[in-house]
Design a protein around this motif. Structure first.
Motif, PDB file in Angstrom:
ATOM      1  N   TRP A 168       0.832  -1.220   0.000  1.00  0.00           N
ATOM      2  CA  TRP A 168       0.000   0.000   0.000  1.00  0.00           C
ATOM      3  C   TRP A 168       0.862   1.264   0.000  1.00  0.00           C
ATOM      4  O   TRP A 168       0.551   2.236  -0.684  1.00  0.00           O
ATOM      5  CB  TRP A 168      -0.936   0.020   1.209  1.00  0.00           C
ATOM      6  CG  TRP A 168      -2.262  -0.642   0.929  1.00  0.00           C
ATOM      7  CD1 TRP A 168      -2.736  -1.775   1.482  1.00  0.00           C
ATOM      8  CD2 TRP A 168      -3.259  -0.185   0.024  1.00  0.00           C
ATOM      9  NE1 TRP A 168      -3.976  -2.075   0.979  1.00  0.00           N
ATOM     10  CE2 TRP A 168      -4.322  -1.119   0.080  1.00  0.00           C
ATOM     11  CE3 TRP A 168      -3.363   0.895  -0.856  1.00  0.00           C
ATOM     12  CZ2 TRP A 168      -5.465  -0.996  -0.695  1.00  0.00           C
ATOM     13  CZ3 TRP A 168      -4.509   1.021  -1.626  1.00  0.00           C
ATOM     14  CH2 TRP A 168      -5.538   0.086  -1.545  1.00  0.00           C
ATOM     15  N   GLY A 169       1.935   1.198   0.777  1.00  0.00           N
ATOM     16  CA  GLY A 169       2.835   2.362   0.837  1.00  0.00           C
ATOM     17  C   GLY A 169       3.387   2.677  -0.544  1.00  0.00           C
ATOM     18  O   GLY A 169       3.357   3.831  -1.002  1.00  0.00           O
ATOM     19  N   ILE A 170       3.863   1.618  -1.215  1.00  0.00           N
ATOM     20  CA  ILE A 170       4.434   1.816  -2.560  1.00  0.00           C
ATOM     21  C   ILE A 170       3.348   2.344  -3.499  1.00  0.00           C
ATOM     22  O   ILE A 170       3.576   3.273  -4.282  1.00  0.00           O
ATOM     23  CB  ILE A 170       5.028   0.484  -3.087  1.00  0.00           C
ATOM     24  CG1 ILE A 170       6.220   0.071  -2.230  1.00  0.00           C
ATOM     25  CG2 ILE A 170       5.439   0.606  -4.549  1.00  0.00           C
ATOM     26  CD1 ILE A 170       6.725  -1.337  -2.481  1.00  0.00           C
ATOM     27  N   ALA A 171       2.148   1.755  -3.381  1.00  0.00           N
ATOM     28  CA  ALA A 171       1.047   2.154  -4.271  1.00  0.00           C
ATOM     29  C   ALA A 171       0.672   3.619  -4.066  1.00  0.00           C
ATOM     30  O   ALA A 171       0.443   4.350  -5.043  1.00  0.00           O
ATOM     31  CB  ALA A 171      -0.161   1.266  -4.020  1.00  0.00           C
ATOM     32  N   VAL A 172       0.641   4.046  -2.810  1.00  0.00           N
ATOM     33  CA  VAL A 172       0.263   5.444  -2.533  1.00  0.00           C
ATOM     34  C   VAL A 172       1.330   6.399  -3.066  1.00  0.00           C
ATOM     35  O   VAL A 172       1.014   7.429  -3.672  1.00  0.00           O
ATOM     36  CB  VAL A 172       0.017   5.638  -1.010  1.00  0.00           C
ATOM     37  CG1 VAL A 172      -0.102   7.115  -0.662  1.00  0.00           C
ATOM     38  CG2 VAL A 172      -1.236   4.887  -0.575  1.00  0.00           C
ATOM     39  N   VAL A 173       2.584   6.024  -2.864  1.00  0.00           N
ATOM     40  CA  VAL A 173       3.682   6.879  -3.375  1.00  0.00           C
ATOM     41  C   VAL A 173       3.590   6.957  -4.902  1.00  0.00           C
ATOM     42  O   VAL A 173       3.723   8.034  -5.490  1.00  0.00           O
ATOM     43  CB  VAL A 173       5.061   6.310  -2.926  1.00  0.00           C
ATOM     44  CG1 VAL A 173       6.199   7.022  -3.648  1.00  0.00           C
ATOM     45  CG2 VAL A 173       5.214   6.445  -1.425  1.00  0.00           C
ATOM     46  N   PHE A 174       3.315   5.816  -5.518  1.00  0.00           N
ATOM     47  CA  PHE A 174       3.207   5.784  -6.980  1.00  0.00           C
ATOM     48  C   PHE A 174       2.054   6.666  -7.466  1.00  0.00           C
ATOM     49  O   PHE A 174       2.186   7.447  -8.405  1.00  0.00           O
ATOM     50  CB  PHE A 174       2.997   4.328  -7.435  1.00  0.00           C
ATOM     51  CG  PHE A 174       2.829   4.179  -8.923  1.00  0.00           C
ATOM     52  CD1 PHE A 174       3.889   4.433  -9.780  1.00  0.00           C
ATOM     53  CD2 PHE A 174       1.612   3.807  -9.469  1.00  0.00           C
ATOM     54  CE1 PHE A 174       3.739   4.304 -11.152  1.00  0.00           C
ATOM     55  CE2 PHE A 174       1.450   3.677 -10.832  1.00  0.00           C
ATOM     56  CZ  PHE A 174       2.525   3.930 -11.677  1.00  0.00           C
ATOM     57  N   LEU A 175       0.918   6.553  -6.760  1.00  0.00           N
ATOM     58  CA  LEU A 175      -0.249   7.360  -7.142  1.00  0.00           C
ATOM     59  C   LEU A 175       0.065   8.854  -7.002  1.00  0.00           C
ATOM     60  O   LEU A 175      -0.265   9.659  -7.882  1.00  0.00           O
ATOM     61  CB  LEU A 175      -1.459   6.982  -6.272  1.00  0.00           C
ATOM     62  CG  LEU A 175      -2.733   7.777  -6.533  1.00  0.00           C
ATOM     63  CD1 LEU A 175      -3.276   7.511  -7.922  1.00  0.00           C
ATOM     64  CD2 LEU A 175      -3.811   7.448  -5.501  1.00  0.00           C
ATOM     65  N   ALA A 176       0.750   9.193  -5.870  1.00  0.00           N
ATOM     66  CA  ALA A 176       1.101  10.597  -5.651  1.00  0.00           C
ATOM     67  C   ALA A 176       2.003  11.095  -6.775  1.00  0.00           C
ATOM     68  O   ALA A 176       1.825  12.204  -7.295  1.00  0.00           O
ATOM     69  CB  ALA A 176       1.793  10.746  -4.298  1.00  0.00           C
ATOM     70  N   PHE A 177       2.957  10.243  -7.159  1.00  0.00           N
ATOM     71  CA  PHE A 177       3.876  10.611  -8.235  1.00  0.00           C
ATOM     72  C   PHE A 177       3.106  10.845  -9.547  1.00  0.00           C
ATOM     73  O   PHE A 177       3.312  11.855 -10.228  1.00  0.00           O
ATOM     74  CB  PHE A 177       4.917   9.494  -8.413  1.00  0.00           C
ATOM     75  CG  PHE A 177       5.769   9.664  -9.640  1.00  0.00           C
ATOM     76  CD1 PHE A 177       6.769  10.629  -9.683  1.00  0.00           C
ATOM     77  CD2 PHE A 177       5.554   8.867 -10.759  1.00  0.00           C
ATOM     78  CE1 PHE A 177       7.535  10.781 -10.825  1.00  0.00           C
ATOM     79  CE2 PHE A 177       6.313   9.026 -11.909  1.00  0.00           C
ATOM     80  CZ  PHE A 177       7.313   9.987 -11.928  1.00  0.00           C
ATOM     81  N   VAL A 178       2.189   9.897  -9.852  1.00  0.00           N
ATOM     82  CA  VAL A 178       1.414  10.025 -11.103  1.00  0.00           C
ATOM     83  C   VAL A 178       0.552  11.293 -11.056  1.00  0.00           C
ATOM     84  O   VAL A 178       0.471  12.042 -12.037  1.00  0.00           O
ATOM     85  CB  VAL A 178       0.534   8.759 -11.326  1.00  0.00           C
ATOM     86  CG1 VAL A 178      -0.407   8.962 -12.506  1.00  0.00           C
ATOM     87  CG2 VAL A 178       1.411   7.555 -11.565  1.00  0.00           C
ATOM     88  N   LEU A 179      -0.077  11.524  -9.904  1.00  0.00           N
ATOM     89  CA  LEU A 179      -0.946  12.711  -9.781  1.00  0.00           C
ATOM     90  C   LEU A 179      -0.163  13.994 -10.026  1.00  0.00           C
ATOM     91  O   LEU A 179      -0.619  14.893 -10.736  1.00  0.00           O
ATOM     92  CB  LEU A 179      -1.592  12.746  -8.391  1.00  0.00           C
ATOM     93  CG  LEU A 179      -2.777  11.812  -8.182  1.00  0.00           C
ATOM     94  CD1 LEU A 179      -3.171  11.761  -6.720  1.00  0.00           C
ATOM     95  CD2 LEU A 179      -3.974  12.258  -9.022  1.00  0.00           C
ATOM     96  N   VAL A 180       1.032  14.056  -9.448  1.00  0.00           N
ATOM     97  CA  VAL A 180       1.854  15.261  -9.629  1.00  0.00           C
ATOM     98  C   VAL A 180       2.306  15.355 -11.085  1.00  0.00           C
ATOM     99  O   VAL A 180       2.209  16.395 -11.720  1.00  0.00           O
ATOM    100  CB  VAL A 180       3.069  15.236  -8.660  1.00  0.00           C
ATOM    101  CG1 VAL A 180       4.023  16.381  -8.968  1.00  0.00           C
ATOM    102  CG2 VAL A 180       2.588  15.324  -7.226  1.00  0.00           C
TER     103      VAL A 180
END
Lengths: 641, 246
Positions: free
Chosen positions: A300-312
């Protein structure tokens, strides 16, 4: 937490697929390179938030283009998704699945699965074959035109995410111009499917979704999915009896691996696995649970970081589109520059395909039409022949078709135009979208601008046009299709051969009055040489009569050979028939000489509105031939013979 | 009882909402067409006429929303969803485990196979009729397509109907088989075969590897032949027809 894991994953996937959040604010779709990659779930790529391509849309598009390019890419992607995840995609990472499940949460009487629903679940395979494969393939091969059958006629994701998503934004008010029958039909389908989902669990997914049907074919070999441990299974069948999908066995083509059966299995025999790795299990000992929870948190941690990266990444401010409407105080012209109605469009120049240069400045004093199009936009291609017809009817109107230039180059467009006989000026906006920006063009096509003789915009809309609309617009803009203009439009030499201008003549009509050829400039004229004693002549005259009734603007003059019969005899003969044609007797043989007539009858000449001979042959005519010639003549008013 | 009334009321409310939403759009479309017949440049749908059309529907929508929220808060739901499904086919599958097949059962199974094959064959036959469609020479693409749809849809619907009929016949046979199975005593007491698709072993691994290799090759070939660019091209432009705009 475990209870909501699937919902969280579904929400996560929906957000990741639609990470272009600024698209919802700006009303623009994402146009980055990553959109060449398909997302696994059903998510319309015309949704303002979508950052990936819809696999179904991409598949239909690829099948459409299979006449010149094999659809390997999309097939490969679908196979990869099918192999790795199968229908786990439907249960876990499909935004449409989430929407359907949320709708099913609405309190109301629910329809449970039965044999009827199981048979209905076969419908999605029919839709897959007919709408996703057969229609795009047939249309692409037959007409070389895009026709996404499922998207166009059924897909509720397109209506909800694409159409409603775009229309909801104030910036896209212009899109309302395009709404008509398609939207009405698809809206009704969307509402009915929404209603069905309230009463029936995943109604669209179970009965209609061709993507689910496709992934279902891979379920048996998919790496990820629910698995049953043979040693623990008691064979009670609770798994399939409690499942809301139309499954007969865990993991069959209808199973979406939602994991509901895991919690119902009394023996704890069912788990969600990816290969040999257990992702989820209902019953497990404390140590195992702790270990899995740790790995879950890391994931989940990796997924959230990835999502944040994509969003930015996808929402980073890009190049701002500067509207070309600003007017400086020093501007002496009282009409402001811009692309809005009433404004004067800024001058521009463009290199034409096939050589030459277009300059808007040079077109001042003439009506100008700018059409934004693309080879892969079916409505664009459908309406281009209308511009071609318009150009022939109004030779004075300048038409420039500007192809979108971010992907295709001049060579591609030129190759596309090679098979098309359109007498228009074409250019590709390869200048980083400068031309598109100038007219407020966007990714929504087709768009048409009409400028009047002063260069003022009188029409600028994203909308498919009809011939009636175009004519009304060019007339409003001041274009004329006058007789004089038509006459001036050609300098063809006189004669009776094809492409020559038939010399003027006049003759007395049997019903009274005089026929002057010059009086019919601007209209299609048919001259038919005939005789009462010529059987084929009599046989074909009714066709001319029918034609005259169908095309009242066409003038038909039937000229009788005057060497043997008198006007009275011909008139007597004609009394038996009720043909509504103009008849004349060529008593001195002048007209026969003029048109190279002989004793061989019947002979027919078709003159276009400029008086140019389009057809001059000794031959019996059929109604189809006549109609074809008339249509050709009606379109043949442009410059040159 | 009160729960049933509430659920029925909810169903009615949602039915009315859906009908109203469809009617509003159909009315706007009809009126717009009339306006357009007088002036082709006029729009059928505008933000204003949509807002105006939706105004009378809003009270019903709000009422439905309120009723739904109340139901969700009070956790009113159809309990039937929690009950196990009574499905003849699943029951037959369960009953057939550990029971010997009598000639009667075998005959029914044979019948079921025949019905299934017959259904599929009839369906495919109907689909094959699509190939008989002939284009008019020089016909216009859109008109051709509509003619094709008119030709194809009845055949497809007919094929699906054949499938439904044969499935119905198969259902009857399954019921008879279930009855026959009920009369049979259970003989096997060993471990049960799970009610699952159990692909296992080297064969499955080989198939997976083959598909993976094929998929990767296809993706690579697609990138090289420009298929990826085609996908991007389609995805970055709004396809007005695809999303139902027109």
């Amino acid at each position: 937490m475990a209870k909501y894991t699937r919902k969280l994953v579904q929400l996560y996937a929906a957000l990741l697929y639609n990470a272009h959040l600024k698209g919802f604010v700006e009303g623009e779709i994402y146009q980055g390179k990553i959109k060449s990659v398909c997302v696994p779930g059903l998510n319309c790529y015309s949704c303002p938030g979508a950052i990936g391509a819809c696999p179904l849309g991409a598949l239909q598009n690829a099948l459409n283009a299979s006449g010149h390019r094999a659809p390997w890419y999309v097939l490969g992607i679908l196979m990869l998704f099918g192999l790795t995840l199968g229908r786990t995609i439907c249960g876990w990472i499909c935004p449409m699945g989430l929407i359907q499940e949320l709708l099913h949460k609405i309190p109301g009487p629910k329809i449970r699965k039965s044999r009827v629903t199981r048979v209905l679940s076969l419908l999605k395979y029919v839709i897959l074959v007919v709408f996703v494969i057969a229609i795009p393939l047939w249309y692409g091969l037959q007409h070389n035109l895009p026709m996404p059958g499922f998207c166009k006629y059924i897909c509720p994701a397109g209506t909800l995410e694409g159409a409603v998503g775009l229309l909801a934004n104030e910036e896209n008010s212009g899109l309302f111009a395009t709404l008509g029958l398609y939207f009405t039909r698809k809206w009704v389908i969307l509402v009915i499917l929404g209603l069905a989902c309230i009463f029936c669990y995943r109604a669209f997914c179970r009965f209609l979704c061709p993507l689910g049907a496709l992934y279902g074919l891979f379920n048996r070999v998919a790496l990820t999915g629910v698995r049953v441990e043979a040693g623990k299974c008691s064979g009670c069948g609770r798994c399939v009896r409690t499942c809301s999908m139309d499954v007969r066995r865990v993991g069959d083509r209808e199973c979406i691996s939602c994991g509901k059966c895991m919690h119902h299995c009394p023996g704890g025999a069912i788990s969600l696995k990816c290969g040999k790795l257990t992702l989820m299990k209902a019953e497990e000992d404390t140590a195992e649970r702790r270990k899995r929870r740790l790995w879950g948190r890391i994931a989940w941690g990796i997924a959230v970081v990835f999502l944040a990266f994509v969003l930015v990444w996808v929402n980073l401010p890009g190049e701002e589109r500067v509207p070309e409407t600003a007017v400086t105080a020093e501007d002496a012209d009282p009409v402001p520059e811009g692309y809005e109605k009433g404004q004067r469009l800024k001058n521009f120049e463009a290199d034409l395909i096939g050589g030459g240069r277009f300059s808007l400045e040079a077109c001042r004093g003439r009506v100008v039409i700018l059409n934004l199009w693309a080879t892969y936009c079916k409505p664009c291609i459908t309406e281009l022949p209308l511009f071609d017809q318009l150009k022939k009817k109004y030779p004075d109107v300048e038409i420039l078709a500007i192809h979108e230039g971010t992907i295709l180059g001049e060579a591609d467009v030129e190759a596309f135009l090679r098979d098309r006989d359109w007498d228009l000026k074409f250019t590709v906006d390869t200048t980083e979208g400068e031309l598109f920006r100038l007219v407020n063009g966007s990714s929504t096509l087709p768009q048409t601008l009409v400028l009047d003789r002063d260069g003022k915009v009188i029409y600028n809309e994203v909308r498919s046009v009809t011939m009636e609309m175009l004519e009304a617009l060019v007339i409003e803009a001041g274009a004329e299709a006058t007789e004089e203009k038509i006459l001036e439009a050609t300098d063809a030499e006189e004669g009776n051969g094809k492409g020559q201008r038939l010399p003027d003549f006049s003759m007395e009509l049997l019903k009274g009055g005089t026929f002057h050829l010059r009086d019919y400039r601007g209209r299609v004229v048919i001259l038919n040489l005939w005789a009462t004693y010529c059987k084929p002549c009599i046989a074909e005259l009714p066709y001319f009569d029918q034609l005259k009734k169908k095309y009242p603007e066409v003038e038909v003059l039937a000229v009788h050979d005057g060497t043997i019969m008198s006007a009275g005899e011909v008139s007597d003969f004609l009394k038996e028939y009720s043909w509504d044609l103009d008849f004349a007797l060529d008593s001195d043989g002048k007209v026969f000489d003029l048109v190279d007539g002989s004793s061989k009858l019947p002979q027919t000449l078709v003159l276009d509105p400029r008086g140019i001979v389009l057809y001059n042959e000794i031959r019996s005519m059929t109604s189809e031939m006549l109609e074809t010639l008339v249509l050709e003549a009606l379109g043949n008013t442009g410059e040159g013979g | 009882m009160r729960k049933k009334v509430y659920l029925a009321f909810q169903a009615c409310l949602y039915g009315i909402c859906a009908a109203l939403l469809c009617l509003v759009v159909l009315r706007i479309y009809r009126d717009g067409l009339q306006r357009q017949s007088e002036n082709v440049l006029l729009w059928i749908f505008t933000r204003e006429n949509v807002a105006e059309g939706l105004r009378p529907v809003l009270p019903v929508l709000y009422g439905t929303l309120g009723s739904t929220l109340a139901g969700l808060l009070l956790n009113v739901r159809d309990d039937g969803m929690d009950r196990e499904v009574r499905d003849t086919e699943i029951q037959r599958d369960l009953l057939s485990r550990g029971r010997e097949a009598t000639p009667e059962i075998l005959r029914e199974r044979k019948l079921q196979r025949i019905f299934r094959i017959l259904g599929i064959c009839l369906f495919l036959l109907c689909l094959a009729m699509v190939t008989l469609f002939r284009l008019r020479e020089g016909g216009e693409a859109e008109a051709d397509f509509l003619r094709f749809l008119n030709w194809m849809l009845p055949w497809t619907a007919g094929g699906f109907l054949c499938l439904l009929i044969t499935e119905g016949l198969r259902a009857g046979s399954i019921s008879r088989e279930t009855e026959a199975l009920r009369k049979q005593p259970r003989v096997s007491s060993g471990p049960e075969k799970p009610m699952a698709e159990t692909g296992k072993g080297r064969g499955l691994v080989l198939v997976r590897l083959l598909i993976l290799l094929l998929a990767l090759c296809l993706i690579l070939a697609g990138i090289l032949n420009g298929g990826m660019r085609d996908t991007l091209m389609k995805a970055i432009l709004i396809c007005t027809e695809c999303v139902g705009l027109g």
